[in-house]
Design a protein around this motif. Structure first.
Motif, PDB file in Angstrom:
ATOM      1  N   ILE A  37      -7.479  -2.563  -0.941  1.00 15.95           N
ATOM      2  CA  ILE A  37      -8.066  -3.886  -1.129  1.00 15.95           C
ATOM      3  C   ILE A  37      -7.882  -4.325  -2.573  1.00 15.95           C
ATOM      4  O   ILE A  37      -8.212  -3.578  -3.511  1.00 15.95           O
ATOM      5  CB  ILE A  37      -9.559  -3.892  -0.752  1.00 15.95           C
ATOM      6  CG1 ILE A  37      -9.744  -3.403   0.696  1.00 15.95           C
ATOM      7  CG2 ILE A  37     -10.150  -5.276  -0.930  1.00 15.95           C
ATOM      8  CD1 ILE A  37      -9.129  -4.299   1.725  1.00 15.95           C
ATOM      9  N   VAL A  38      -7.366  -5.544  -2.760  1.00 16.22           N
ATOM     10  CA  VAL A  38      -7.138  -6.108  -4.091  1.00 16.22           C
ATOM     11  C   VAL A  38      -7.907  -7.421  -4.173  1.00 16.22           C
ATOM     12  O   VAL A  38      -7.812  -8.266  -3.278  1.00 16.22           O
ATOM     13  CB  VAL A  38      -5.638  -6.350  -4.353  1.00 16.22           C
ATOM     14  CG1 VAL A  38      -5.434  -6.975  -5.725  1.00 16.22           C
ATOM     15  CG2 VAL A  38      -4.867  -5.048  -4.232  1.00 16.22           C
ATOM     16  N   SER A  39      -8.668  -7.598  -5.254  1.00 21.27           N
ATOM     17  CA  SER A  39      -9.423  -8.830  -5.470  1.00 21.27           C
ATOM     18  C   SER A  39      -8.642  -9.774  -6.373  1.00 21.27           C
ATOM     19  O   SER A  39      -7.835  -9.344  -7.202  1.00 21.27           O
ATOM     20  CB  SER A  39     -10.789  -8.525  -6.090  1.00 21.27           C
ATOM     21  OG  SER A  39     -11.547  -7.660  -5.261  1.00 21.27           O
ATOM     22  N   THR A  40      -8.889 -11.056  -6.194  1.00 25.49           N
ATOM     23  CA  THR A  40      -8.282 -12.061  -7.061  1.00 25.49           C
ATOM     24  C   THR A  40      -9.256 -12.417  -8.188  1.00 25.49           C
ATOM     25  O   THR A  40     -10.482 -12.307  -8.001  1.00 25.49           O
ATOM     26  CB  THR A  40      -7.933 -13.327  -6.250  1.00 25.49           C
ATOM     27  OG1 THR A  40      -9.097 -13.760  -5.531  1.00 25.49           O
ATOM     28  CG2 THR A  40      -6.808 -13.055  -5.281  1.00 25.49           C
ATOM     29  N   ARG A  81       0.216  -0.708   1.748  1.00 21.21           N
ATOM     30  CA  ARG A  81      -0.170  -2.091   2.017  1.00 21.21           C
ATOM     31  C   ARG A  81      -1.287  -2.497   1.065  1.00 21.21           C
ATOM     32  O   ARG A  81      -2.147  -1.678   0.705  1.00 21.21           O
ATOM     33  CB  ARG A  81      -0.631  -2.237   3.467  1.00 21.21           C
ATOM     34  CG  ARG A  81      -1.451  -3.485   3.748  1.00 21.21           C
ATOM     35  CD  ARG A  81      -1.951  -3.527   5.153  1.00 21.21           C
ATOM     36  NE  ARG A  81      -3.005  -4.509   5.324  1.00 21.21           N
ATOM     37  CZ  ARG A  81      -3.612  -4.793   6.476  1.00 21.21           C
ATOM     38  NH1 ARG A  81      -3.235  -4.179   7.583  1.00 21.21           N
ATOM     39  NH2 ARG A  81      -4.574  -5.699   6.533  1.00 21.21           N
ATOM     40  N   ALA A  82      -1.275  -3.761   0.693  1.00 24.09           N
ATOM     41  CA  ALA A  82      -2.336  -4.347  -0.122  1.00 24.09           C
ATOM     42  C   ALA A  82      -2.912  -5.543   0.616  1.00 24.09           C
ATOM     43  O   ALA A  82      -2.169  -6.424   1.055  1.00 24.09           O
ATOM     44  CB  ALA A  82      -1.813  -4.776  -1.486  1.00 24.09           C
ATOM     45  N   THR A  83      -4.235  -5.567   0.778  1.00 31.94           N
ATOM     46  CA  THR A  83      -4.936  -6.697   1.373  1.00 31.94           C
ATOM     47  C   THR A  83      -5.642  -7.461   0.267  1.00 31.94           C
ATOM     48  O   THR A  83      -6.491  -6.908  -0.441  1.00 31.94           O
ATOM     49  CB  THR A  83      -5.956  -6.215   2.417  1.00 31.94           C
ATOM     50  OG1 THR A  83      -5.267  -5.498   3.452  1.00 31.94           O
ATOM     51  CG2 THR A  83      -6.682  -7.402   3.038  1.00 31.94           C
ATOM     52  N   HIS A 103       4.803  -2.043   0.291  1.00 34.86           N
ATOM     53  CA  HIS A 103       5.708  -2.353   1.398  1.00 34.86           C
ATOM     54  C   HIS A 103       5.258  -3.574   2.184  1.00 34.86           C
ATOM     55  O   HIS A 103       6.084  -4.243   2.816  1.00 34.86           O
ATOM     56  CB  HIS A 103       5.799  -1.159   2.358  1.00 34.86           C
ATOM     57  CG  HIS A 103       6.318   0.088   1.728  1.00 34.86           C
ATOM     58  ND1 HIS A 103       5.492   1.103   1.302  1.00 34.86           N
ATOM     59  CD2 HIS A 103       7.582   0.476   1.440  1.00 34.86           C
ATOM     60  CE1 HIS A 103       6.216   2.080   0.794  1.00 34.86           C
ATOM     61  NE2 HIS A 103       7.484   1.729   0.855  1.00 34.86           N
ATOM     62  N   LEU A 104       3.970  -3.861   2.159  1.00 33.27           N
ATOM     63  CA  LEU A 104       3.414  -4.914   3.008  1.00 33.27           C
ATOM     64  C   LEU A 104       2.232  -5.559   2.297  1.00 33.27           C
ATOM     65  O   LEU A 104       1.426  -4.865   1.669  1.00 33.27           O
ATOM     66  CB  LEU A 104       2.972  -4.310   4.349  1.00 33.27           C
ATOM     67  CG  LEU A 104       2.254  -5.204   5.349  1.00 33.27           C
ATOM     68  CD1 LEU A 104       3.178  -6.315   5.817  1.00 33.27           C
ATOM     69  CD2 LEU A 104       1.771  -4.388   6.530  1.00 33.27           C
ATOM     70  N   LEU A 105       2.126  -6.875   2.423  1.00 32.76           N
ATOM     71  CA  LEU A 105       1.002  -7.627   1.871  1.00 32.76           C
ATOM     72  C   LEU A 105       0.265  -8.336   3.001  1.00 32.76           C
ATOM     73  O   LEU A 105       0.881  -8.829   3.944  1.00 32.76           O
ATOM     74  CB  LEU A 105       1.479  -8.659   0.845  1.00 32.76           C
ATOM     75  CG  LEU A 105       2.150  -8.133  -0.426  1.00 32.76           C
ATOM     76  CD1 LEU A 105       2.541  -9.293  -1.328  1.00 32.76           C
ATOM     77  CD2 LEU A 105       1.255  -7.153  -1.166  1.00 32.76           C
ATOM     78  N   ALA A 106      -1.062  -8.366   2.888  1.00 28.52           N
ATOM     79  CA  ALA A 106      -1.911  -9.088   3.841  1.00 28.52           C
ATOM     80  C   ALA A 106      -2.897  -9.936   3.059  1.00 28.52           C
ATOM     81  O   ALA A 106      -3.252  -9.617   1.915  1.00 28.52           O
ATOM     82  CB  ALA A 106      -2.643  -8.123   4.772  1.00 28.52           C
ATOM     83  N   LEU A 107      -3.346 -11.005   3.692  1.00 28.75           N
ATOM     84  CA  LEU A 107      -4.260 -11.950   3.049  1.00 28.75           C
ATOM     85  C   LEU A 107      -5.552 -12.012   3.846  1.00 28.75           C
ATOM     86  O   LEU A 107      -5.528 -12.126   5.076  1.00 28.75           O
ATOM     87  CB  LEU A 107      -3.613 -13.331   2.964  1.00 28.75           C
ATOM     88  CG  LEU A 107      -4.162 -14.296   1.913  1.00 28.75           C
ATOM     89  CD1 LEU A 107      -3.962 -13.728   0.516  1.00 28.75           C
ATOM     90  CD2 LEU A 107      -3.471 -15.649   2.033  1.00 28.75           C
TER      91      LEU A 107
END
Length: 315
Positions: A37-40, A81-83, A103-107
């Protein structure tokens, strides 16, 4: 089958993660993705904290010992993956800076404005992940979801949100949101993953398909959401990272072995530099005479090598 959401925590030991991966392989998952999980807003210094395989040298002996037993499963292919949690669409100007590290990004939009932007305008992020165990601050309308599906986006359903729900209210929210999402998308553009952080939250693929069929998702749509759907995402993301503007890299073919090259060369010549008919490349045979197929230059503009009596062609 594919599971694009294995929850990862910094407190998880390599042994726990290895047990999770081994159990997912035993259930039939060939490719899984560790989710972070990545925060903005996105920080200036980006670092991927997900572990690389092999996990550690401390578990190598355990893995080797387990591999000697007949029942030891092999680990699946592991992706990163990063969400990204998004509340304001104005914070999306650095989202693609994460692409080289995963490899993969999710929003995961958390507001109605960010959800509309994710469905209609934000590009190069193929997956929309929602926390279906909570009361969503927006409605899942068919018009908005249909635009996202038309653009090639996929909506994720993580069934561990139901299994790990803390109370009955969260379970009711999950069921209601899943039914709304299936109704808004008409069962198209869905990806089913686990979102599990413990092996006890993992389920076999067909068990998940049967569970979601109770809430309106047809069985064939459920199988597609766990097989061809996530596979298409992985293939497309791999092409984006290995090509330029949709052009796939061309891999140079390996040269033929020396033995085959020598055999093909000897088949075309007699081994002495001559042709297969015994003639040399200079246009003469062994007797020093010109070959019959050698043309003489035209003498009077007529056919090559043909002379008419008197220098003129008879009428």
């Amino acid at each position: 089958m594919y599971d694009l959401n294995i929850s990862w925590s910094a407190s998880a030991t390599p042994r726990d993660l290895e047990c999770m991966l081994a159990y997912s392989s035993q259930l039939g998952y060939k490719t899984v993705a560790l989710n972070h999980i990545v925060s903005t807003p996105i920080p200036a210094q980006i670092k991927n904290p997900l572990p690389q395989l092999p996990l550690s040298s401390s578990t190598a002996g355990t893995t080797t010992a387990a591999a000697d037993t007949p029942a030891a499963p092999t680990l699946p292919t592991v992706l990163h993956r990063a969400t990204i949690l998004l509340s304001e669409p104005s914070q999306n100007h650095r989202l693609l800076s994460l692409a080289p590290h995963y490899h993969l990004l999710a929003l995961r939009p958390t507001t109605e404005k960010s959800f509309a932007a994710a469905c209609q305008s934000i590009t190069d992020i193929p997956l929309i992940s929602l926390d279906l165990s909570q009361r969503l601050p927006f409605h899942l309308r068919h018009k908005t979801c249909a635009v996202a599906v038309t653009r090639g986006l996929r909506f994720e359903i993580s069934y561990a949100q139901l299994l790990a729900a803390p109370d009955a209210r969260a379970r009711a929210n999950f069921i209601g949101n899943v039914m709304s999402l299936v109704r808004a998308t008409r069962g198209k553009g869905l990806v089913i993953s686990s979102g599990a952080g413990k092996p006890i939250d993992l389920r076999a693929p067909m068990d998940v398909v049967n569970l979601l069929s109770v809430w309106g998702l047809a069985s064939e749509k459920g199988v597609e959401a766990m097989g061809p759907g996530p596979r298409g995402i992985i293939v497309n993301e791999g092409i984006k990272r290995s090509g330029y503007r949709g052009v796939i890299d061309i891999v140079k073919a390996a040269p033929a072995p020396p033995e085959e090259m020598k055999a093909s060369r000897e088949a075309a010549t007699d081994g002495k530099g001559n042709g297969t008919n015994g003639s040399k490349p200079g246009g003469k045979d062994k007797k020093g005479q010109k070959r019959k197929n050698a043309q003489e230059p035209p003498s009077d503009g007529n056919r090559p090598g043909k002379k008419w009596k008197g220098g003129q062609k008879p009428k």
